[in-house]
Write an enzyme that holds these catalytic residues in place. Structure first.
Site, short mmCIF file in Angstrom:
data_model
loop_
_atom_site.label_atom_id
_atom_site.label_comp_id
_atom_site.label_asym_id
_atom_site.label_seq_id
_atom_site.Cartn_x
_atom_site.Cartn_y
_atom_site.Cartn_z
CB CYS A 101 50.43 -6.24 24.48
SG CYS A 101 51.74 -7.02 23.53
CD GLU A 147 57.86 -3.85 24.58
OE1 GLU A 147 57.84 -4.84 23.83
OE2 GLU A 147 56.86 -3.13 24.76
ZN LIG Z 1 53.69 -6.34 24.31
#
Ligand SMILES: [Zn+2]
Length: 180
Positions: A101, A147
Site C-alpha cells: 500500500c 481501496e
Molecule cells: Zn492502500
C-alpha cells in the site's frame, strides 16, 4: 494539483487512514478528488488509490489496472473511478495474495491477504451516473476491496491472518520517497 506524498500509517497526518470517510454529495467535488487521486497515482505508480490516502476523508477511490510486460497476467481494466461505492455482494470463494500500500511504510511492506474472488459493487461514475458492476477477475476484486477498506478506515494489515505475519516482507527499493 501539486503531487504530494501519500499519508502514512504511524504518522500524525496519517490518522485519517483509520477514520470512516464521508459520502460525496456533489458530482463536481467527486471529479475534483478523482483528478487529484489520478495525478498522485500516475506519479507514484500502483494499481489503486483512495481519497483518505491523500488527506481527503471522502468516499471515492480509483483503480488503474493494465496488462503490461511485467504484469501480463493482469486484466486490462484501465483507469476507473468509484464514487460513493458500496459492495453489494462478495463471493464466499476467496484467494490469498500479497498486498502492499502506498500508505503503509511508503509501499515497502508486503503481506498476504485473503479476499473474496468476485463481487458486485454499486457506485457513481465521474459523469454522475449510478452504476452496478459485477467484478469477476480476482485481482480487480482485490484492488477494489483494498481501496474500499480505506474508505472504512482499514489498511490491509488489519485484514491479515496471524499465521501469515511470518511471511511479511520488506521491499526497500519500492520506497515511494525515492520518487518524491
Ligand atoms: Zn492502500
Amino acid at each position: 494539483m501539486a503531487v504530494i506524498l501519500p499519508k502514512q500509517t504511524g504518522t500524525e497526518e496519517g490518522k485519517l487512514l483509520f477514520r470512516k470517510s464521508e459520502i460525496i454529495t456533489g458530482v463536481s467535488e467527486g471529479i475534483k478528488i478523482v483528478k487529484n487521486l489520478k495525478d498522485t497515482l500516475d506519479y507514484y505508480g500502483g494499481v489503486g488509490l483512495a481519497a483518505p490516502q491523500i488527506g481527503i476523508s471522502r468516499k471515492v477511490f480509483i483503480v488503474n489496472i493494465v496488462s503490461s510486460g511485467k504484469r501480463s497476467e493482469l486484466p486490462d481494466i484501465g483507469f476507473k473511478a468509484y464514487i460513493n461505492p458500496e459492495i453489494l455482494d462478495a463471493s464466499s470463494e476467496t484467494n490469498t495474495d500479497f498486498e502492499g500500500c502506498l500508505s503503509v511504510f511508503y509501499s515497502t511492506l508486503y503481506g498476504q491477504v485473503g479476499r473474496p474472488s468476485s463481487l458486485k459493487i454499486k457506485y457513481m461514475d465521474i459523469e454522475g451516473k449510478k452504476r452496478t458492476e459485477d467484478i469477476y477477475h480476482p485481482f480487480h476484486a482485490r484492488v477494489i476491496l483494498h481501496e474500499n477498506d480505506h474508505l472504512d478506515g482499514k489498511v490491509f494489515l488489519q485484514r491479515m491472518k496471524a499465521e501469515d505475519f511470518p511471511n511479511l516482507h520488506w521491499e526497500e527499493n519500492l520506497d515511494i520517497r525515492k520518487k518524491y
